[in-house]
Design an enzyme around this catalytic site. Structure first.
Site, mmCIF file in Angstrom:
data_model
loop_
_atom_site.group_PDB
_atom_site.id
_atom_site.type_symbol
_atom_site.label_atom_id
_atom_site.label_comp_id
_atom_site.label_asym_id
_atom_site.label_seq_id
_atom_site.Cartn_x
_atom_site.Cartn_y
_atom_site.Cartn_z
ATOM 1 N N ASN A 151 31.352 44.255 44.068
ATOM 2 C CA ASN A 151 32.365 44.550 45.188
ATOM 3 C C ASN A 151 32.414 46.087 45.491
ATOM 4 O OD1 ASN A 151 33.708 45.329 42.700
ATOM 5 N ND2 ASN A 151 35.746 45.006 43.521
ATOM 6 N N GLU A 249 36.661 47.662 32.503
ATOM 7 C CA GLU A 249 37.496 47.479 33.682
ATOM 8 C C GLU A 249 37.395 46.274 34.270
ATOM 9 O OE1 GLU A 249 39.812 49.527 34.229
ATOM 10 O OE2 GLU A 249 38.894 51.325 32.941
ATOM 11 N N CYS A 283 39.567 45.004 42.768
ATOM 12 C CA CYS A 283 40.293 44.807 41.607
ATOM 13 C C CYS A 283 41.680 45.319 42.010
ATOM 14 C CB CYS A 283 39.761 45.495 40.479
ATOM 15 S SG CYS A 283 39.170 47.192 40.893
ATOM 16 N N GLU A 458 38.007 55.560 33.177
ATOM 17 C CA GLU A 458 37.117 56.226 34.137
ATOM 18 C C GLU A 458 37.595 57.232 35.145
ATOM 19 O OE1 GLU A 458 35.277 52.289 35.453
ATOM 20 O OE2 GLU A 458 33.833 53.479 34.761
HETATM 21 P P1 NAD Z 1 31.529 39.243 36.701
HETATM 22 O O1 NAD Z 1 32.151 39.417 35.560
HETATM 23 O O2 NAD Z 1 30.935 37.872 37.225
HETATM 24 O O3 NAD Z 1 30.323 40.364 37.090
HETATM 25 C C1 NAD Z 1 30.316 41.446 36.382
HETATM 26 C C2 NAD Z 1 28.744 42.130 36.118
HETATM 27 O O4 NAD Z 1 28.743 41.447 34.805
HETATM 28 C C3 NAD Z 1 27.573 41.656 36.844
HETATM 29 O O5 NAD Z 1 26.647 42.420 36.800
HETATM 30 C C4 NAD Z 1 27.129 40.195 36.096
HETATM 31 O O6 NAD Z 1 25.709 40.073 36.174
HETATM 32 C C5 NAD Z 1 27.359 40.814 34.715
HETATM 33 N N1 NAD Z 1 27.652 39.410 33.770
HETATM 34 C C6 NAD Z 1 27.964 38.255 34.061
HETATM 35 N N2 NAD Z 1 27.979 37.527 33.025
HETATM 36 C C7 NAD Z 1 27.596 38.517 31.897
HETATM 37 C C8 NAD Z 1 27.364 38.047 30.580
HETATM 38 N N3 NAD Z 1 27.342 36.972 29.911
HETATM 39 N N4 NAD Z 1 26.750 39.058 29.772
HETATM 40 C C9 NAD Z 1 26.922 40.299 30.453
HETATM 41 N N5 NAD Z 1 26.954 40.617 31.822
HETATM 42 C C10 NAD Z 1 27.290 39.650 32.323
HETATM 43 O O7 NAD Z 1 32.309 39.842 37.942
HETATM 44 P P2 NAD Z 1 32.064 39.966 39.711
HETATM 45 O O8 NAD Z 1 32.096 38.503 40.145
HETATM 46 O O9 NAD Z 1 30.915 40.471 39.765
HETATM 47 O O10 NAD Z 1 33.076 41.077 39.997
HETATM 48 C C11 NAD Z 1 34.363 40.427 40.443
HETATM 49 C C12 NAD Z 1 35.480 40.875 39.283
HETATM 50 O O11 NAD Z 1 35.428 42.260 38.779
HETATM 51 C C13 NAD Z 1 36.656 40.689 39.583
HETATM 52 O O12 NAD Z 1 37.589 40.034 38.478
HETATM 53 C C14 NAD Z 1 37.248 42.023 39.723
HETATM 54 O O13 NAD Z 1 38.628 42.347 39.484
HETATM 55 C C15 NAD Z 1 36.534 42.904 38.853
HETATM 56 N N6 NAD Z 1 36.541 44.275 39.013
HETATM 57 C C16 NAD Z 1 37.211 45.105 38.409
HETATM 58 C C17 NAD Z 1 37.309 46.406 38.859
HETATM 59 C C18 NAD Z 1 38.076 47.291 37.865
HETATM 60 O O14 NAD Z 1 37.964 48.494 38.077
HETATM 61 N N7 NAD Z 1 39.146 46.800 37.112
HETATM 62 C C19 NAD Z 1 36.657 47.134 39.703
HETATM 63 C C20 NAD Z 1 35.791 46.040 40.620
HETATM 64 C C21 NAD Z 1 35.767 44.652 40.049
#
Ligand code: NAD
Length: 478
Positions: A151, A249, A283, A458
């Site tokens: 995102n 995060e 997020c 961060e």
């Molecule tokens: P996601 O958890 O599906 O994926 C995030 C990353 O993790 C990707 O690179 C993905 O390939 C990797 N990943 C997925 N499964 C994994 C595993 N089993 N082991 C290791 N890595 C793995 O999230 P998304 O759909 O890419 O992003 C949306 C989410 O991110 C939402 O929940 C949002 O709130 C959160 N987000 C949080 C922040 C913050 O700063 N708190 C910022 C942006 C997005």
């Protein structure tokens, strides 16, 4: 980057891998934007070997020399600002204005942490022992593993990579599968700025393969992850089991309180900016609003009007103010979250359906119970639930009644209500009369509860704490 629309792995200074996974433009699903490798654990192994080999040499460079490379990378990205922003629109779906802002943020982040190369600090402290001076140093951890979401496909990789590198660590970055091109554009700028081979490595592919291999490898001293709470907590278990340092995060369900004394028009535009900006895919997005009785009706009307004025479409088309949803899976989630809420008695006062392709109209839902799933669970789309609370106390309790604790906000003209809210909100970031989304890069960012590990923050001056360990030196000199 090579000129073709491929996003290759970067391992030991070489662009490698066989691109096999297509990413299509969410605004024009027939258009393939980029292909990237679906890497294996052995690619991660090669990247980690390169990162581990490069680390001592990188750490031996004076911090200002490391920072200078970040500054040069910022200049390179600056020169490519428009192209990188357009790649981001094509790949992720933001509007061009949003994408330009995000690339600008990545440039500024590189400059900010580049400047920190001149500031790498320690304290000089008095000792109780005569003829002795005590000082502190911060040492790099070694190899940092970075796992990032789609995102903010350039800002988040930048705000993790820059503090890791300037502190003397080497990096293996695993970008989100949906946005390989934008992350590669960042890596290309750093390589062209003179980053030695192996200092930054990028491995594209599935989280369950590439991300998992990174977390499990003992060569990764520190893992910084941004993404969903489910994945983050699983990674924390892996890191904690081997006593690796981990920073998470994760998700949010950010609440906003609108009090009777607020300016209703301003409150509606603040909530609309926080809830519908970036297609609600932040997020920090506002997703539940609590109004006190005197303002509820007027607020709902003003928010519905703001939602209806949004122009949803291709982020490159002039006049578009909201881009499409990132994927069909996310669209299905948005649609079902709203239709299930309606089945439970929710009333849609704006939006509520998809328009064309991956476009989803910004949506406002009322008449929900406080514990409705639409009020409790993260949707990650442009959907805002509005509820009523009797007063400030009840509003603070409602905002805090969540598994998440990332951001929260209040619209009020009362200084005492604002202070009360700021003191009692159980979140990492409080906004008063400002949208929950939108952050300054020079201040700490992170949450509490299921939103964050709540240890290392961060961004800002202390972002490098996560990537370093502290040492205290007693220097006897007489
Ligand atoms: P996601 O958890 O599906 O994926 C995030 C990353 O993790 C990707 O690179 C993905 O390939 C990797 N990943 C997925 N499964 C994994 C595993 N089993 N082991 C290791 N890595 C793995 O999230 P998304 O759909 O890419 O992003 C949306 C989410 O991110 C939402 O929940 C949002 O709130 C959160 N987000 C949080 C922040 C913050 O700063 N708190 C910022 C942006 C997005």
């Amino acid at each position: 980057m090579p000129e073709t629309t491929t996003a290759l792995n970067l391992i030991d200074g070489s662009w490698t891998g066989s691109p096999s996974v297509e990413r299509r433009n969410p605004a024009r699903p027939d258009e393939v934007v980029v292909t990237a490798p679906s890497s294996s654990a052995s690619d991660v192994d090669a990247a980690l070997a390169a990162a581990a080999a490069a680390q001592p040499g990188w750490a031996a460079l004076p911090p200002p020399a490391r920072g200078a490379i970040l500054m040069d990378a910022a200049d390179i990205l600056r020169a490519r600002h428009e192209d990188v922003a357009r790649d981001l629109v094509a790949e992720e779906g933001k509007t061009l204005a949003e994408a330009r802002g995000e690339v600008r943020r990545a440039i500024d982040v590189l400059r900010y942490f580049g400047g920190q190369g001149w500031l790498t600090e320690g304290d000089v402290l008095p000792s109780a022992t005569p003829g002795t001076t005590v000082f502190t140093r911060r040492e790099p951890l070694g190899v940092a593993g970075l796992i990032t979401p789609w995102n903010f496909p350039i800002a988040i990789p930048a705000w993790k990579t820059a503090p890791a590198l300037v502190s003397g660590n080497t990096v293996v970055l695993k970008p989100a599968e949906l946005t390989p091109l934008t992350a590669s554009n960042l890596a290309a700028a750093l390589v062209e700025a003179g980053l030695p081979a192996g200092v930054l490595n990028v491995v594209h592919g599935r989280g369950s393969v590439v991300g998992d291999a990174l977390a499990r490898d003992p060569r990764v001293a520190a893992l910084s992850f941004t993404g969903s709470t489910r994945v983050g907590l699983g990674l924390a278990d892996v890191m904690n089991a081997r006593r690796g340092r981990v920073q998470l995060e994760m998700g949010g369900k950010n609440g906003y309180l609108v009090l009777d004394d607020a300016d209703v028009a301003a409150a509606a535009s603040i909530v609309a900016a926080g809830g519908f900006g970036l297609t609600g895919q932040a997020c920090t997005a506002t997703s539940r609003v609590y109004c006190t009785p005197g303002v509820r009706e007027a607020f709902v009307e003003a928010l519905a009007k703001a939602a209806e004025s949004v122009v949803v479409g291709d982020g490159l088309a002039p006049g578009t103010t909201m881009g499409p949803v990132v994927s069909y899976a996310q669209l299905a989630k948005d649609v079902s979250a709203v239709s299930e809420a309606v089945a439970r008695g929710g009333r849609v006062v704006a939006g509520g359906s998809s328009a064309e392709g991956l476009a989803f109209r910004p949506t406002v839902v009322t008449d929900l119970a406080a514990d409705d799933p639409l009020v409790r669970d993260e949707v990650f789309g442009p959907v805002v639930a509005v509820l009523e609370v009797p007063d400030l106390d009840a509003g603070i309790a409602a905002v805090n009644d969540s598994a998440y604790g990332l951001t929260a906000g209040i619209c009020t003209t009362s200084l005492s209500a604002a202070h009360e809210f700021a003191a009692r909100a159980q979140v990492g970031v409080v906004k008063v009369n400002r949208p929950t989304a939108g952050l300054d890069l020079n201040v700490p960012f992170g949450g509490v509860k299921d939103s964050s590990t709540n240890t290392f923050r961060e961004q800002g001056p202390r972002a490098t704490d996560f990537y370093t360990w502290g040492k205290t030196v007693y220097l006897g000199h007489s």
